[in-house]
Design a protein around this motif. Structure first.
Motif, PDB file in Angstrom:
ATOM      1  N   THR A 213       0.993  -1.101  -0.062  1.00 58.27           N
ATOM      2  CA  THR A 213      -0.023  -0.109   0.079  1.00 58.27           C
ATOM      3  C   THR A 213       0.974   1.349  -0.003  1.00 58.27           C
ATOM      4  O   THR A 213       0.629   2.364  -0.741  1.00 58.27           O
ATOM      5  CB  THR A 213      -0.918  -0.121   1.325  1.00 58.27           C
ATOM      6  OG1 THR A 213      -1.750  -1.097   1.019  1.00 58.27           O
ATOM      7  CG2 THR A 213      -1.765   1.401   1.415  1.00 58.27           C
ATOM      8  N   ALA A 214       1.915   1.291   0.718  1.00 61.26           N
ATOM      9  CA  ALA A 214       2.849   2.509   0.774  1.00 61.26           C
ATOM     10  C   ALA A 214       3.672   2.616  -0.180  1.00 61.26           C
ATOM     11  O   ALA A 214       3.663   3.772  -0.774  1.00 61.26           O
ATOM     12  CB  ALA A 214       3.720   2.192   2.096  1.00 61.26           C
TER      13      ALA A 214
ATOM     14  N   LYS B  50      -3.154  -4.438  -6.775  1.00 57.42           N
ATOM     15  CA  LYS B  50      -2.836  -3.446  -7.819  1.00 57.42           C
ATOM     16  C   LYS B  50      -1.456  -3.391  -8.333  1.00 57.42           C
ATOM     17  O   LYS B  50      -1.169  -3.619  -9.501  1.00 57.42           O
ATOM     18  CB  LYS B  50      -3.635  -2.218  -8.088  1.00 57.42           C
ATOM     19  CG  LYS B  50      -4.866  -2.209  -8.077  1.00 57.42           C
ATOM     20  CD  LYS B  50      -5.756  -0.975  -7.830  1.00 57.42           C
ATOM     21  CE  LYS B  50      -7.234  -0.881  -7.628  1.00 57.42           C
ATOM     22  NZ  LYS B  50      -7.910   0.591  -7.553  1.00 57.42           N
ATOM     23  N   VAL B  51      -0.763  -3.189  -7.458  1.00 58.70           N
ATOM     24  CA  VAL B  51       0.632  -2.851  -7.436  1.00 58.70           C
ATOM     25  C   VAL B  51       1.677  -3.827  -7.446  1.00 58.70           C
ATOM     26  O   VAL B  51       2.630  -4.189  -7.638  1.00 58.70           O
ATOM     27  CB  VAL B  51       1.192  -1.686  -6.520  1.00 58.70           C
ATOM     28  CG1 VAL B  51       0.554  -0.331  -7.017  1.00 58.70           C
ATOM     29  CG2 VAL B  51       1.038  -1.961  -5.208  1.00 58.70           C
ATOM     30  N   ALA B  52       1.275  -4.910  -6.487  1.00 55.91           N
ATOM     31  CA  ALA B  52       1.869  -6.260  -5.994  1.00 55.91           C
ATOM     32  C   ALA B  52       1.197  -7.455  -5.776  1.00 55.91           C
ATOM     33  O   ALA B  52       1.137  -7.918  -4.869  1.00 55.91           O
ATOM     34  CB  ALA B  52       2.922  -5.832  -4.868  1.00 55.91           C
TER      35      ALA B  52
ATOM     36  N   ALA C 254      -7.124   6.051  -3.787  1.00 55.99           N
ATOM     37  CA  ALA C 254      -6.276   4.792  -4.154  1.00 55.99           C
ATOM     38  C   ALA C 254      -6.740   3.643  -3.489  1.00 55.99           C
ATOM     39  O   ALA C 254      -5.911   3.316  -2.356  1.00 55.99           O
ATOM     40  CB  ALA C 254      -5.108   5.075  -3.963  1.00 55.99           C
ATOM     41  N   LEU C 255      -7.696   3.024  -3.772  1.00 58.11           N
ATOM     42  CA  LEU C 255      -8.299   1.839  -2.932  1.00 58.11           C
ATOM     43  C   LEU C 255      -7.555   0.557  -3.520  1.00 58.11           C
ATOM     44  O   LEU C 255      -7.128   0.724  -4.508  1.00 58.11           O
ATOM     45  CB  LEU C 255      -9.659   1.682  -2.886  1.00 58.11           C
ATOM     46  CG  LEU C 255     -10.502   2.926  -2.446  1.00 58.11           C
ATOM     47  CD1 LEU C 255     -11.985   2.802  -2.909  1.00 58.11           C
ATOM     48  CD2 LEU C 255     -10.469   3.029  -0.895  1.00 58.11           C
ATOM     49  N   SER C 256      -7.315  -0.547  -2.486  1.00 54.04           N
ATOM     50  CA  SER C 256      -6.973  -1.677  -2.792  1.00 54.04           C
ATOM     51  C   SER C 256      -5.662  -1.725  -3.830  1.00 54.04           C
ATOM     52  O   SER C 256      -5.422  -2.614  -4.715  1.00 54.04           O
ATOM     53  CB  SER C 256      -7.817  -2.440  -3.840  1.00 54.04           C
ATOM     54  OG  SER C 256      -9.394  -2.543  -3.381  1.00 54.04           O
TER      55      SER C 256
END
Length: 288
Positions: free
Chosen positions: A131-132, A265-267, A259-261
């Motif tokens: 998330t970060a 999405k990113v990893a 910016a949810l979830s």
């Protein structure tokens, strides 16, 4: 000891989870991955009835968006909740993320054992990392300045706030962190960040280039938003209903990204591993 596991629906997190479980020797059934994704036909059994007969059944995050079908973005014909309840092995242990109250009630009425892995503390802590990272990725791509040297504010010093402020500080940002508890404010100062009390937010908010909110309650209301710099970016990481008055922000011309979830999405691979580890922890505790 369970032998068969079914992963029904979900995104790349669930696909990663299925592959990790298979690698550990479990017989894994996969259902809901037959559209816009390529999977070796020999990699998994993908029969619906076999999936519903498994000892352990793992549902996605969230389990359903519409209350009618299992969340399955890669399925040509997503399994319905009704099909699931009708066909599920009555002795199965069901896992899901963000299981809605009406679905919990249906599970209980059908005497199904279930656990919501999204409520687990270890998952929340580990999920704070992607998330970060995702929040910083957005800040880098959506602003014309570097994180290094920016005046960045983190609202909230919980799991995400702690990790995010550390990352920002490591990138050279002038890192300010808002917290309510005096112990947290002392810890913030001890880490070398600038502590900010909530009561001072209105007068200080105009100093910042990037504002990250992690508090799932209305913090940035119209009065505070009116003091935000016009070229600042607000990234709201809080779950619904969020921490920003979005209508007021739009009217004031303040740029906000909700910016949810982000973990999925990113990893998705890392996030799938986190879900898998969490489920295994629950299974160990239950002695299944």
């Amino acid at each position: 000891m369970f032998e068969t596991v079914a992963v029904i629906g979900g995104d790349l997190r669930q696909l990663t989870l299925a592959r990790l479980l298979k690698r550990e020797g479990y017989h894994v059934f996969l259902y809901g991955f037959d559209k816009d994704i390529r999977i070796d036909a020999l990699e998994f059994d993908r029969d619906k009835d076999f999936a519903l007969s498994a000892d352990i059944v793992i549902l996605p995050v969230p389990v359903t968006f519409d209350g009618t079908t299992i969340n399955s973005p890669y399925a040509k014909n997503p399994m319905t909740v009704e099909e699931f309840l009708y066909g599920i092995n009555p002795s199965a242990l069901v896992f899901g993320g963000q299981i809605q109250p009406n679905l919990q009630k249906a599970f209980e009425e059908n005497q199904l054992a279930y656990r919501d892995y999204l409520k687990r503390e270890e998952l929340s802590i580990k999920n704070a990392i992607p998330t970060a990272e995702g929040a910083i990725e957005i800040a880098i791509s959506e602003t014309p300045i570097t994180i290094h040297g920016s005046k960045s504010l983190v609202l909230g010093y919980g799991k995400i706030g702690k990790i995010l402020s550390k990352m920002l500080f490591g990138l050279g940002a002038q890192t300010y962190v808002e917290a309510r508890k005096y112990a947290d404010l002392a810890m913030i100062e001890g880490h070398g960040y600038e502590p900010l009390e909530l009561c001072c937010l209105k007068n200080k908010i105009g100093d910042f280039d990037i504002i990250f909110n992690t508090i799932p309650a209305l913090i940035l209301d119209e009065e505070i938003l009116s003091n935000v710099k016009k070229d600042a970016l607000i990234i709201d990481l809080a779950s619904k209903p969020g921490g920003v008055d979005f209508e007021a922000a739009k009217a004031l011309g303040v740029r906000v990204i909700w910016a949810l979830s982000l973990p999925g999405k990113v990893a998705p691979v890392s996030s799938g591993a986190i879900i898998k580890d969490t489920i295994m922890n629950i299974i160990k505790e239950l002695g299944v």
